[in-house]
Design an enzyme around this catalytic site. Sequence first.
Site, PDB file in Angstrom:
ATOM      1  N   ASP A 181       0.873  -1.165   0.000  1.00  0.00           N
ATOM      2  CA  ASP A 181       0.000   0.000   0.000  1.00  0.00           C
ATOM      3  C   ASP A 181       0.917   1.224   0.000  1.00  0.00           C
ATOM      4  O   ASP A 181       2.118   1.123   0.225  1.00  0.00           O
ATOM      5  CB  ASP A 181      -0.939  -0.044   1.214  1.00  0.00           C
TER       6      ASP A 181
ATOM      7  N   ASP B 119      -3.946   6.922  -3.687  1.00  0.00           N
ATOM      8  CA  ASP B 119      -5.339   7.338  -3.845  1.00  0.00           C
ATOM      9  C   ASP B 119      -5.835   8.021  -2.573  1.00  0.00           C
ATOM     10  O   ASP B 119      -5.232   7.871  -1.505  1.00  0.00           O
ATOM     11  CB  ASP B 119      -6.214   6.113  -4.161  1.00  0.00           C
TER      12      ASP B 119
ATOM     13  N   ALA C 148     -11.765   2.603   0.707  1.00  0.00           N
ATOM     14  CA  ALA C 148     -12.519   3.382   1.700  1.00  0.00           C
ATOM     15  C   ALA C 148     -13.788   2.695   2.200  1.00  0.00           C
ATOM     16  O   ALA C 148     -14.800   3.337   2.453  1.00  0.00           O
ATOM     17  CB  ALA C 148     -12.850   4.765   1.141  1.00  0.00           C
TER      18      ALA C 148
ATOM     19  N   CYS D 240     -13.067 -24.493  17.904  1.00  0.00           N
ATOM     20  CA  CYS D 240     -12.138 -24.585  16.782  1.00  0.00           C
ATOM     21  C   CYS D 240     -11.101 -25.639  17.160  1.00  0.00           C
ATOM     22  O   CYS D 240     -10.851 -25.862  18.341  1.00  0.00           O
ATOM     23  CB  CYS D 240     -11.466 -23.228  16.571  1.00  0.00           C
TER      24      CYS D 240
ATOM     25  N   CYS E 137      -7.906 -25.768  15.546  1.00  0.00           N
ATOM     26  CA  CYS E 137      -6.616 -25.415  14.970  1.00  0.00           C
ATOM     27  C   CYS E 137      -5.531 -25.757  15.995  1.00  0.00           C
ATOM     28  O   CYS E 137      -5.837 -26.013  17.161  1.00  0.00           O
ATOM     29  CB  CYS E 137      -6.594 -23.937  14.570  1.00  0.00           C
TER      30      CYS E 137
ATOM     31  N   CYS F 135      -5.960 -23.800  19.234  1.00  0.00           N
ATOM     32  CA  CYS F 135      -7.151 -24.122  20.034  1.00  0.00           C
ATOM     33  C   CYS F 135      -7.143 -25.553  20.555  1.00  0.00           C
ATOM     34  O   CYS F 135      -7.843 -25.855  21.517  1.00  0.00           O
ATOM     35  CB  CYS F 135      -8.411 -23.859  19.219  1.00  0.00           C
TER      36      CYS F 135
HETATM   37  N1  GUN Z   1      -6.595   0.436   2.887  1.00  0.00           N
HETATM   38  C1  GUN Z   1      -7.877   0.443   3.306  1.00  0.00           C
HETATM   39  N2  GUN Z   1      -8.630   1.253   2.522  1.00  0.00           N
HETATM   40  C2  GUN Z   1      -7.812   1.762   1.594  1.00  0.00           C
HETATM   41  C3  GUN Z   1      -8.013   2.668   0.489  1.00  0.00           C
HETATM   42  O1  GUN Z   1      -9.099   3.168   0.235  1.00  0.00           O
HETATM   43  N3  GUN Z   1      -6.913   2.949  -0.270  1.00  0.00           N
HETATM   44  C4  GUN Z   1      -5.676   2.415   0.002  1.00  0.00           C
HETATM   45  N4  GUN Z   1      -4.668   2.730  -0.802  1.00  0.00           N
HETATM   46  N5  GUN Z   1      -5.482   1.582   1.027  1.00  0.00           N
HETATM   47  C5  GUN Z   1      -6.525   1.267   1.813  1.00  0.00           C
HETATM   48 ZN    ZN Z   2      -8.395 -22.058  16.538  1.00  0.00          ZN
END
Ligand code: GUN
Ligand code: ZN
Length: 640
Positions: A87, A122, A193, A276, A278, A281
Amino acid sequence: MNIKDRDGLGKIATIKIKNKELEMPTIMPVVHPNPKKQIVPIKIIKKFTKIIITNSYIIYKNEELREIALKEGVHNLIGFDGIIVTDSGSYQLGVYGDIDVKPDEILLFQDKIGVDVGTILDIPTPPDVEREKAEKDLEETLKRAKEAIKLREEKKINLLLNGTIQGSTFLDLRQLSAKEMSSLNFDIYPIGAVVPLMEEYRYKDVVEIILNSKMYLPTNKPVHLFGCGHPMFFSLAVLLGCDLFDSAAYALYAKDDRYLTETGTLHLEELKEFPCSCPVCSSYTPKELLSLEKKDRESLLAEHNLYVTFEEMKRIKEAIRENSLWELVEERVRCHPKLLEAYRTVRKYISFIEKFDPITKKSAFFYSGYESRFRPEVYRHKKRLKRLKYNKVYITDINKNIERPYSENLNVVETDVDILIKHPFFGYIPYYIDTVYPLSQHEYPELYEFEYDKDFQKDFLNWLKNKIGEEKILDITTYNYYINYFKSKEFNSDSYRIRKMLQYQYGVDIDLEFKVERSKNTGRLRYVYLEDKLVFSVRSYDNFLIPTKEGAKLLWDYLDFPKYRVVISEEAEEFAKKGRNVFAKFVVDCYPNIYPYDEVLVVNKDDELLAYGTSILNSRELLEFDSGLAVKIRGGIKGG
Ligand code: GUN
Ligand code: ZN
C-alpha cells in the site's frame, strides 16, 4: 486470468504476477515491514499464503527499513519470496489527513524496492461526506491514477499497479470511478474506503459499493476489497466478485483478545471452550491462554485468527467448485441482521449478477429462506418460460408431496397440451421440461401462503393470454375432453419433450421427429437421435442436451446467426476444427446472451461452423478477456 470454477460473480481463477502464479480468491495477510512489530512471525505466515501485503510508506519513513529495502529489496527485508503487494500511505492519509510523500515519489519508491504490485496514492474519502468533497477527492485520485500509468508507460516504473476505486458513499461516483479507471491499464482494481463502513456494520453500503463498481470494472482484472479482513463477510464479497482480501484483522483483533470465527467475533474472556480445532485451540484452553503473558497470548490468538480466516476462504472455494456458494452465503448472512440486510439488497442487482451465474450447477438449489426466491436460477427460469412455444396450455396445481421430476411420478396422459404446474417460487414448471436444471434439482420446505409468487403467476398468465389467446388456455373440462379425443391419435411425446427442452435451453424450435433412447436401469432419457444419427446426449445431472457433431450442425442450421455463436479469428480456425480448445485471445465476437457453461457453436467470420463446446465465460467476458480458456471444445468439424 484463467477461470477454473465459478458461482455468482465469484470465481476460482489464476493470474500470473511477475511469473508467480496466484490462485484467487485469496487473502493477503498484512505484514509489518519491521520484524520486531510482527505479531505472527513471517515463517508462520508463510505456511498460509503465497501473497502478503505490507506498507511502503512505513518503509519509506523509517530510515533503517528504507536502507535495507533499497539495498536488498523488499523480499529480503521481509524474508518472503512470494508475491509482495504494498500500500502507498493512502491509509495513513485517510487516518491522519496528511502525509509527507508525493504521489510519484511513493510509486518510484515501491518500484525501486522491488515490490510486485504497488498502489497509487489514492485518496480514501470517508462515507457520507459532502458530495463536493467526494467529487474533488475523486478527481485528484483519477489524476494520480493517470500519472501513475503515464509513469509506467514512460518506463520510469515497471511494477504492477493497484488502481483504487473511490467515490465515498455516492454510488454514481463509484460508477464513474470504475469507468474512468477501467480505461487505464491497471492490473488489479481495489475497492477503497470501505473500512469505516465495515467497522460500523454498514454491510449494505459495502454491497452496493462493490456492485456499482463491478458493473463498470473490466471482467478480466482481479478486484481487491481493501481493508476487509473479517471472514464473516468473505463469502458474500466473493459472491459479488471480489477476488482479493487483505487482513490486518487477524493481528488487530488479537491485540484486544478478540477471537475470530467465520460467523462473528468472540472475546477470549467470554469463552469456556474454543469452538475450533486449529493447533492453537487444540493445545490451549481459553483459561490457559488468558494466563499467558500479553505478548504470547496475542501471538497465539493471531495465529488462530489466521487459521479461521484461511479456513473460511478454503470453504468458499469448495463451495464455488460444487456451485453451492449461494447456499453458503445464505448460511453466513444469518449470522448478523446487518449481513442479512446487505444480502437482501443483492436482489436489486440481479439482472447484472445473473449474467455471470452458471447456467447449470453441480449442486441442487437449496431454498433457505425468503431471499432464495430472488436468486439467479429463479430469475432466469421466469425469463426462459417465455422461450417455450405454447400451443394449448393447461395450468394445474400439484400435491406438494409428489416427488420431482413430476413426469416420473404423475400419471399424465401425454398430449401436445403444455401442462404448467404451479410452483411456489419458480412460478410454473412446464411438464415437458421438468427434468431440466433447476426444475427438478431443487429442495424447499413447505412454504407459507405469503411466500407464493402470485404476482409473477398473474403477469405470466396475462402474457400467455396475449400470446396464444384465452381460448387456448384449457379448463379442466376442456382438457379432459381433449385427452379423450387425443387418445386415438399417434403422438411421439418423447420427441415433443426434446423439442421443448431445445426451446428452453437454446431458444430454438426444431420441428422434427426425434427418437430417444432411455436408460435401461432408470428409464431416464439418455440419447436423442434424428433419423438414426445421434444428435444429443442428455446429461444426467441437469438434463441439458449436449450436442454431438451432428447435433452442433443441426443447431447451427436452426439457430439464426448470431445465436450461440462464438466467432474466432482466422489464426485459430485450424486448431478449433481439429477440436482444440479456444482461448479468449482468439475470440473476436459472440452472441450477446451467452452464460457461463452454455453449449456454444464456434464459427469464423463467415459463420462457417468450426467446432462446438462449452463456454467457460459469459458474453461480456468472451470479449473482454485476452488470455485464458474461453471455450472448452467438445469436437471440431474437421472432415465435414
Ligand atoms: N486500505 C484500506 N482502505 C484503503 C483505500 O481506500 N486505499 C488504500 N490505498 N489503502 C486502503
Ligand atoms: Zn483455533
